[in-house]
Design a protein around this motif. Structure first.
Motif, PDB file in Angstrom:
ATOM      1  N   THR A 167       0.825  -1.316   0.143  1.00  0.00           N
ATOM      2  CA  THR A 167      -0.107   0.025  -0.010  1.00  0.00           C
ATOM      3  C   THR A 167       0.796   1.170   0.028  1.00  0.00           C
ATOM      4  OG1 THR A 167      -1.872  -0.845   1.277  1.00  0.00           O
ATOM      5  CG2 THR A 167      -1.983   1.270   1.166  1.00  0.00           C
ATOM      6  N   GLY A 205       0.624   5.369   0.591  1.00  0.00           N
ATOM      7  CA  GLY A 205      -0.074   6.408   1.009  1.00  0.00           C
ATOM      8  C   GLY A 205       0.426   7.780   0.442  1.00  0.00           C
ATOM      9  N   LEU A 208       0.170  11.623   1.652  1.00  0.00           N
ATOM     10  CA  LEU A 208      -0.092  12.558   2.755  1.00  0.00           C
ATOM     11  C   LEU A 208      -0.425  13.874   2.061  1.00  0.00           C
ATOM     12  CD1 LEU A 208       2.539  11.264   5.288  1.00  0.00           C
ATOM     13  CD2 LEU A 208       0.073  11.199   5.440  1.00  0.00           C
ATOM     14  N   LEU A 242      -3.406   4.717  -1.240  1.00  0.00           N
ATOM     15  CA  LEU A 242      -4.674   5.422  -0.406  1.00  0.00           C
ATOM     16  C   LEU A 242      -3.983   7.009  -0.354  1.00  0.00           C
ATOM     17  CD1 LEU A 242      -4.452   3.599   3.259  1.00  0.00           C
ATOM     18  CD2 LEU A 242      -6.435   4.029   1.636  1.00  0.00           C
ATOM     19  N   VAL A 243      -5.085   7.813  -0.444  1.00  0.00           N
ATOM     20  CA  VAL A 243      -4.850   9.364  -0.439  1.00  0.00           C
ATOM     21  C   VAL A 243      -5.734  10.130   0.624  1.00  0.00           C
ATOM     22  CG1 VAL A 243      -4.944  11.406  -1.922  1.00  0.00           C
ATOM     23  CG2 VAL A 243      -4.695   9.020  -3.088  1.00  0.00           C
ATOM     24  N   GLU A 244      -4.856  10.978   1.231  1.00  0.00           N
ATOM     25  CA  GLU A 244      -5.503  11.485   2.201  1.00  0.00           C
ATOM     26  C   GLU A 244      -6.442  12.351   1.927  1.00  0.00           C
ATOM     27  OE1 GLU A 244      -3.055  13.500   4.992  1.00  0.00           O
ATOM     28  OE2 GLU A 244      -4.562  14.734   5.896  1.00  0.00           O
ATOM     29  N   ARG A 269      -5.987  10.812   7.472  1.00  0.00           N
ATOM     30  CA  ARG A 269      -4.433  10.823   7.817  1.00  0.00           C
ATOM     31  C   ARG A 269      -3.983   9.895   8.631  1.00  0.00           C
ATOM     32  NH1 ARG A 269      -0.969  14.851   6.347  1.00  0.00           N
ATOM     33  NH2 ARG A 269       1.095  14.766   7.446  1.00  0.00           N
ATOM     34  N   GLN A 274      -5.554   6.939   8.950  1.00  0.00           N
ATOM     35  CA  GLN A 274      -5.737   5.667   8.154  1.00  0.00           C
ATOM     36  C   GLN A 274      -4.480   5.405   7.180  1.00  0.00           C
ATOM     37  OE1 GLN A 274      -9.406   6.438   6.493  1.00  0.00           O
ATOM     38  NE2 GLN A 274     -10.331   4.466   7.235  1.00  0.00           N
ATOM     39  N   VAL A 275      -4.029   6.645   6.570  1.00  0.00           N
ATOM     40  CA  VAL A 275      -2.789   6.595   5.735  1.00  0.00           C
ATOM     41  C   VAL A 275      -1.630   6.076   6.324  1.00  0.00           C
ATOM     42  CG1 VAL A 275      -1.522   8.013   4.208  1.00  0.00           C
ATOM     43  CG2 VAL A 275      -3.966   8.273   4.046  1.00  0.00           C
ATOM     44  N   TYR A 276      -1.615   6.780   7.512  1.00  0.00           N
ATOM     45  CA  TYR A 276      -0.314   6.298   8.471  1.00  0.00           C
ATOM     46  C   TYR A 276      -0.372   4.705   9.069  1.00  0.00           C
ATOM     47  CZ  TYR A 276       2.298  10.777   8.978  1.00  0.00           C
ATOM     48  OH  TYR A 276       3.181  11.819   8.670  1.00  0.00           O
ATOM     49  N   SER A 307      -0.347   2.358   5.382  1.00  0.00           N
ATOM     50  CA  SER A 307       0.600   2.286   4.120  1.00  0.00           C
ATOM     51  C   SER A 307       1.955   1.552   4.522  1.00  0.00           C
ATOM     52  CB  SER A 307       0.795   3.692   3.784  1.00  0.00           C
ATOM     53  OG  SER A 307      -0.372   4.454   3.385  1.00  0.00           O
ATOM     54  N   LEU A 366       5.139   5.805   2.260  1.00  0.00           N
ATOM     55  CA  LEU A 366       4.178   7.332   2.460  1.00  0.00           C
ATOM     56  C   LEU A 366       5.110   8.356   1.343  1.00  0.00           C
ATOM     57  CD1 LEU A 366       3.909   6.256   5.818  1.00  0.00           C
ATOM     58  CD2 LEU A 366       2.052   7.644   4.729  1.00  0.00           C
TER      59      LEU A 366
END
Ligand code: NAD
Length: 377
Positions: free
Chosen positions: A3, A5, A7, A35-37, A61, A63-65, A68, A71
């Motif tokens: 994944t 991400g 940020l 995954l995009v914030e 944010r 979830q992205v952290y 992923s 990043l």
């Protein structure tokens, strides 16, 4: 599945985003989950719907952290403490102090500005070049907007205007783009650089070359070397004598790993006429190329010279800059991801150039040397 991400940027005035919807769709095609914030691209006019349409998922944010493996950022985020052991962070300008923290937290840090630039297979990953191109272009627009005259010669019923005289100091990537842009706007353009190779580059654009006396300033890897104090003083004096005829001066001079050289001294500023506009692309909190320039600020001197300190102009053309950066990121990820997994291989020349920390260690020799020097002093 790996994944990736994206940020939202946290730095003040930063409008770029590390991955565009087009980039998200490229990564999706490589079987990566993106995954995009929420709102990450909105300052660059890429809305959440465009990312979703490209196959990415919108997320908070946190979830992205949390989800992923890798990043992506333009600048390192303010909340690096949210990164977790084993994650990788790709950004521009991960400084040695942050590298130490990231190593301690067992984060793999990849700093795009450290890419070996002369490797032709790495050119598509070269974010310094892509962002310098944007900055060089915008510098001319900023100068033109602040200038009280026209850039081109205009012949109208009310008479003929003379074209503006533009001097570009430092003819690397940004400077050459400034020269080309100012010429497209019809200005009379002159370029100057200490590197001998840059003289031919300036001449190839059709601009005039300002030749000043003094030794050649070519250093390692095609960059300029740091001039000695005497050479710098002589250069400042020669520039002071030559600068007075210009209406617009754009400075882009940098020396790797050093503070930007002061080229337009107080004496040179004194030689400029009221109404002259000076744009300093090297302006930073450590000083710039122009006496009196301040980062992200415009100053009008008592004599009427406008000094624009513009250290991060690429962020002000966010759609073009993000598009180019996103392509750089996708090209680099194509190299870092093997069999769909993020794989560090320090035997690889490109990876050895950009990977700063891995497995709890600062692995980049240059960054490690800087840290050791700091720790000893
Ligand atoms: N793929 C590649 O091969 C590749 C990619 C990017 C850049 N490059 C090369 O790397 C070099 C540096 O490019 P850059 O734009 O990143 O440079 P840079 O940002 O480090 O510096 C900008 C310019 O300032 C000049 N400069 C430094 N000190 C100066 C001084 N005292 N007086 C006048 N000018 C001074 C430098 O010579 C350079 O041209 C160039 O040769 C460029 O062509 C090669």
């Amino acid at each position: 599945m790996t994944t990736v991400g994206v940020l939202r940027e946290t730095a003040a005035g930063e409008r770029r985003v590390a991955l565009t919807p087009d980039g998200a769709s490229r990564l999706e095609k490589q079987n990566l989950r993106v995954l995009v914030e929420t709102g990450a691209g909105e300052q660059a006019w890429f809305d959440d719907a465009a990312y979703t349409a490209a196959g990415a998922a919108a997320a908070t944010r946190d979830q992205v952290y949390a989800e992923s493996d890798v990043l992506l950022c333009v600048s390192p985020p303010a909340d690096t403490g949210s990164l977790q052991e084993g994650q990788a962070l790709l950004a521009l300008r991960i400084d040695p102090g942050l590298a130490r923290q990231l190593a301690d937290a067992k984060i793999t840090a990849v700093s795009l500005d450290l890419l070996p630039r002369t490797l032709s297979r790495a050119q598509a990953m070269d974010a310094l070049t892509s962002q310098a191109n944007v900055a060089g272009y915008k510098a001319v627009l900023v100068a033109a907007a602040a200038y009280a005259g026209y850039l081109p010669m205009l012949m109208t019923a009310a008479g003929t205007t003379r074209p503006a005289q533009v001097l570009v100091i430092g003819a690397g990537v940004a400077g050459l783009q400034s020269i080309a842009t100012a010429r497209r706007l019809g200005a009379m353009v002159t370029g100057y650089d200490v590197r001998q190779a840059a003289v031919a580059d300036i001449a190839s654009t059709g601009a005039a070359v300002l030749e000043l006396p003094g030794p050649a300033g070519t250093g390692e890897g095609g960059y300029a070397r740091r001039l000695t104090a005497d050479e710098t003083a002589a250069q400042q004096r020669s520039l002071s004598a030559a600068i007075g005829r210009f209406d617009i001066v754009i400075t882009t001079a940098q020396v790797p790993g050093r503070r930007p050289p002061l080229l337009v001294s107080a004496e040179a500023m004194d030689a400029l006429r009221p109404g002259t506009v000076v744009v300093d692309l090297a302006a930073s909190e450590h000083g710039g190329n122009v006496a009196g320039s301040q980062p992200d600020a415009t100053v009008v001197t008592p004599k009427g010279v406008t000094i624009i300190g513009a250290g991060n102009l690429a962020a002000t053309v966010p759609q073009a800059a993000s598009t180019a950066y996103s392509r750089n990121i996708c090209a680099l990820l194509g190299h870092l991801i093997r069999d769909e997994a993020f794989t560090v291989d320090l035997a690889d020349e490109i990876q050895a150039g950009v990977v700063v920390t891995h497995d709890g260690q600062v692995v980049h020799p240059q960054v490690r040397a800087t840290l050791e020097k700091e720790e000893q002093s």
